[in-house]
Design a protein around this motif. Structure first.
Motif, PDB file in Angstrom:
ATOM      1  N   ILE A  29       1.073  -1.658  -0.293  1.00 48.64           N
ATOM      2  CA  ILE A  29      -0.090  -0.223  -0.095  1.00 48.64           C
ATOM      3  C   ILE A  29       0.912   1.492   0.194  1.00 48.64           C
ATOM      4  O   ILE A  29       0.407   1.818  -0.417  1.00 48.64           O
ATOM      5  CB  ILE A  29      -1.185   0.105   1.528  1.00 48.64           C
ATOM      6  N   GLU A  30       1.859   1.153   0.765  1.00 48.25           N
ATOM      7  CA  GLU A  30       3.089   2.611   0.920  1.00 48.25           C
ATOM      8  C   GLU A  30       3.381   2.891  -0.182  1.00 48.25           C
ATOM      9  O   GLU A  30       3.416   4.083  -0.895  1.00 48.25           O
ATOM     10  CB  GLU A  30       4.072   2.275   1.818  1.00 48.25           C
ATOM     11  N   GLU A  31       3.655   1.381  -1.056  1.00 49.28           N
ATOM     12  CA  GLU A  31       4.717   1.729  -2.080  1.00 49.28           C
ATOM     13  C   GLU A  31       4.078   1.314  -3.192  1.00 49.28           C
ATOM     14  O   GLU A  31       5.039   1.580  -4.393  1.00 49.28           O
ATOM     15  CB  GLU A  31       5.416   0.561  -2.286  1.00 49.28           C
ATOM     16  N   ASP A  32       2.504   1.705  -3.594  1.00 53.24           N
ATOM     17  CA  ASP A  32       1.224   1.248  -4.732  1.00 53.24           C
ATOM     18  C   ASP A  32       1.891   2.763  -5.416  1.00 53.24           C
ATOM     19  O   ASP A  32       1.992   3.887  -4.763  1.00 53.24           O
ATOM     20  CB  ASP A  32       0.662   1.496  -4.768  1.00 53.24           C
ATOM     21  N   PRO A  33       2.417   3.083  -7.156  1.00 52.62           N
ATOM     22  CA  PRO A  33       2.032   4.013  -7.712  1.00 52.62           C
ATOM     23  C   PRO A  33       1.035   4.557  -7.648  1.00 52.62           C
ATOM     24  O   PRO A  33       0.695   5.285  -8.692  1.00 52.62           O
ATOM     25  CB  PRO A  33       2.323   3.531  -8.630  1.00 52.62           C
ATOM     26  N   GLY A  34      -0.275   4.175  -6.950  1.00 49.63           N
ATOM     27  CA  GLY A  34      -1.200   5.481  -7.594  1.00 49.63           C
ATOM     28  C   GLY A  34      -2.703   4.654  -7.891  1.00 49.63           C
ATOM     29  O   GLY A  34      -3.583   4.999  -8.134  1.00 49.63           O
ATOM     30  N   ASP A  35      -2.368   3.497  -8.733  1.00 48.25           N
ATOM     31  CA  ASP A  35      -3.006   2.837 -10.102  1.00 48.25           C
ATOM     32  C   ASP A  35      -3.645   1.731  -8.593  1.00 48.25           C
ATOM     33  O   ASP A  35      -4.974   0.960  -9.543  1.00 48.25           O
ATOM     34  CB  ASP A  35      -2.861   2.535 -11.074  1.00 48.25           C
ATOM     35  N   GLY A  36      -3.118   0.786  -7.804  1.00 51.76           N
ATOM     36  CA  GLY A  36      -4.028   0.318  -7.544  1.00 51.76           C
ATOM     37  C   GLY A  36      -3.761  -1.140  -7.654  1.00 51.76           C
ATOM     38  O   GLY A  36      -3.412  -2.706  -7.212  1.00 51.76           O
ATOM     39  N   SER A  37      -2.025  -1.541  -8.476  1.00 51.76           N
ATOM     40  CA  SER A  37      -1.606  -2.985  -9.264  1.00 51.76           C
ATOM     41  C   SER A  37      -0.919  -3.356  -8.401  1.00 51.76           C
ATOM     42  O   SER A  37      -0.504  -4.271  -8.481  1.00 51.76           O
ATOM     43  CB  SER A  37      -0.332  -2.442 -10.677  1.00 51.76           C
ATOM     44  N   ILE A  39      -1.343  -3.256  -4.855  1.00 46.34           N
ATOM     45  CA  ILE A  39      -2.151  -3.896  -3.929  1.00 46.34           C
ATOM     46  C   ILE A  39      -2.977  -5.022  -4.743  1.00 46.34           C
ATOM     47  O   ILE A  39      -3.292  -6.059  -3.741  1.00 46.34           O
ATOM     48  CB  ILE A  39      -3.283  -2.733  -3.409  1.00 46.34           C
ATOM     49  N   ARG A  40      -3.297  -4.770  -5.150  1.00 47.13           N
ATOM     50  CA  ARG A  40      -3.859  -5.618  -6.333  1.00 47.13           C
ATOM     51  C   ARG A  40      -3.131  -7.235  -6.144  1.00 47.13           C
ATOM     52  O   ARG A  40      -3.314  -8.240  -6.094  1.00 47.13           O
ATOM     53  CB  ARG A  40      -4.712  -5.742  -8.263  1.00 47.13           C
ATOM     54  N   ALA A  41      -1.841  -6.603  -6.954  1.00 48.38           N
ATOM     55  CA  ALA A  41      -0.593  -8.049  -6.803  1.00 48.38           C
ATOM     56  C   ALA A  41      -0.769  -9.084  -5.552  1.00 48.38           C
ATOM     57  O   ALA A  41      -0.388  -9.603  -5.255  1.00 48.38           O
ATOM     58  CB  ALA A  41      -0.194  -7.504  -7.180  1.00 48.38           C
ATOM     59  N   ALA A  42      -0.381  -7.856  -4.182  1.00 52.16           N
ATOM     60  CA  ALA A  42       0.049  -8.349  -2.980  1.00 52.16           C
ATOM     61  C   ALA A  42      -1.491  -9.253  -2.543  1.00 52.16           C
ATOM     62  O   ALA A  42      -1.110 -10.235  -1.884  1.00 52.16           O
ATOM     63  CB  ALA A  42      -0.077  -7.198  -2.198  1.00 52.16           C
ATOM     64  N   LEU A  43      -2.746  -9.061  -3.217  1.00 52.42           N
ATOM     65  CA  LEU A  43      -3.983  -9.580  -2.835  1.00 52.42           C
ATOM     66  C   LEU A  43      -4.103 -10.656  -3.238  1.00 52.42           C
ATOM     67  O   LEU A  43      -4.393 -11.717  -2.587  1.00 52.42           O
ATOM     68  CB  LEU A  43      -4.927  -8.703  -2.781  1.00 52.42           C
ATOM     69  N   SER A  44      -3.864 -10.996  -4.319  1.00 52.12           N
ATOM     70  CA  SER A  44      -3.355 -12.226  -5.111  1.00 52.12           C
ATOM     71  C   SER A  44      -3.100 -12.649  -4.601  1.00 52.12           C
ATOM     72  O   SER A  44      -2.704 -14.279  -4.033  1.00 52.12           O
ATOM     73  CB  SER A  44      -3.438 -11.668  -6.568  1.00 52.12           C
ATOM     74  N   ASP A  45      -1.483 -12.534  -3.892  1.00 55.11           N
ATOM     75  CA  ASP A  45      -0.708 -13.308  -3.364  1.00 55.11           C
ATOM     76  C   ASP A  45      -1.124 -13.914  -1.989  1.00 55.11           C
ATOM     77  O   ASP A  45      -0.923 -15.248  -2.088  1.00 55.11           O
ATOM     78  CB  ASP A  45       0.916 -13.099  -3.160  1.00 55.11           C
ATOM     79  N   ILE A  46      -1.413 -12.917  -0.953  1.00 49.97           N
ATOM     80  CA  ILE A  46      -2.580 -13.295  -0.439  1.00 49.97           C
ATOM     81  C   ILE A  46      -3.580 -14.354  -0.314  1.00 49.97           C
ATOM     82  O   ILE A  46      -3.308 -15.320   0.296  1.00 49.97           O
ATOM     83  CB  ILE A  46      -2.950 -12.362   0.691  1.00 49.97           C
ATOM     84  N   ALA A  47      -4.512 -14.348  -1.198  1.00 45.07           N
ATOM     85  CA  ALA A  47      -5.367 -15.221  -1.493  1.00 45.07           C
ATOM     86  C   ALA A  47      -4.815 -16.887  -1.991  1.00 45.07           C
ATOM     87  O   ALA A  47      -5.125 -17.253  -1.898  1.00 45.07           O
ATOM     88  CB  ALA A  47      -6.003 -14.665  -2.929  1.00 45.07           C
ATOM     89  N   ARG A  48      -4.077 -16.666  -2.898  1.00 46.08           N
ATOM     90  CA  ARG A  48      -2.735 -17.509  -3.081  1.00 46.08           C
ATOM     91  C   ARG A  48      -2.230 -18.442  -2.004  1.00 46.08           C
ATOM     92  O   ARG A  48      -2.259 -20.079  -2.328  1.00 46.08           O
ATOM     93  CB  ARG A  48      -1.911 -17.643  -4.385  1.00 46.08           C
ATOM     94  N   ALA A  49      -2.469 -17.519  -1.173  1.00 48.74           N
ATOM     95  CA  ALA A  49      -1.354 -18.325   0.064  1.00 48.74           C
ATOM     96  C   ALA A  49      -2.693 -18.799   1.048  1.00 48.74           C
ATOM     97  O   ALA A  49      -1.916 -19.652   1.509  1.00 48.74           O
ATOM     98  CB  ALA A  49      -0.890 -17.081   0.961  1.00 48.74           C
ATOM     99  N   GLN A  50      -3.638 -18.751   0.993  1.00 47.48           N
ATOM    100  CA  GLN A  50      -4.979 -18.491   1.667  1.00 47.48           C
ATOM    101  C   GLN A  50      -5.146 -20.343   1.094  1.00 47.48           C
ATOM    102  O   GLN A  50      -4.679 -20.541   0.291  1.00 47.48           O
ATOM    103  CB  GLN A  50      -5.953 -17.720   2.257  1.00 47.48           C
ATOM    104  N   ASN A  51      -6.465 -20.478   0.425  1.00 42.93           N
ATOM    105  CA  ASN A  51      -6.995 -21.594   0.168  1.00 42.93           C
ATOM    106  C   ASN A  51      -8.194 -20.498  -1.368  1.00 42.93           C
ATOM    107  O   ASN A  51      -9.061 -20.215  -1.043  1.00 42.93           O
ATOM    108  CB  ASN A  51      -8.402 -22.022   0.726  1.00 42.93           C
TER     109      ASN A  51
END
Length: 99
Positions: A29-37, A39-51
Motif C-alpha cells: 500500500i505504501e509503495e503502490d504507484p497510485g493505480d492499485g496494481s 495492492i491488487r498483486a499483494a491481494l492475489s499473493d495473499i489469496a493464493r497463500a490462503q485457499n
C-alpha cells in the motif's frame, strides 16, 4: 558440475501467518504507484497463500473470477476488493497522511 534448477520466487510461498500478510499488504500500500496494481498483486499473493477455493465460496465469486479480478489485467471494483479483504479476514482502515 551439478546443475541446479531454480523456481521463480513467489510471495505466496512466504506468507505463513496473518501478521506476514498484513505487513506485506501494508508495505505494498505504501509503495503502490497510485493505480492499485501493487495492492491488487499483494491481494492475489495473499489469496493464493490462503485457499482460493474457500475464498471463492466466501466471496460468492468463482475461482476464475477471483483470478481474473486479481490479475495484472484485472480492474476489480471497490465492492469486489471489500469482499476479498473481508473474506481474507482483513479490514480497511483510513488514517491521516501528510502531503
Amino acid at each position: 558440475m551439478t546443475e541446479h534448477k531454480l523456481k521463480p520466487w513467489d510471495a505466496s510461498d512466504h506468507l505463513e501467518d496473518r501478521e506476514d500478510m498484513i505487513l506485506y499488504l501494508n508495505a505494498c500500500i505504501e509503495e503502490d504507484p497510485g493505480d492499485g496494481s501493487l495492492i491488487r498483486a499483494a491481494l492475489s499473493d495473499i489469496a493464493r497463500a490462503q485457499n482460493m477455493s474457500r475464498l471463492a465460496d466466501e466471496t460468492g465469486m468463482t475461482r476464475a473470477g477471483l483470478y481474473k479480478a486479481l490479475s495484472p489485467e484485472g480492474n476489480p471494483g471497490f465492492d469486489t476488493m471489500l469482499k476479498i479483504t473481508r473474506a481474507l479476514g482483513l479490514s480497511l482502515h483510513f488514517d491521516q497522511h501528510a502531503h
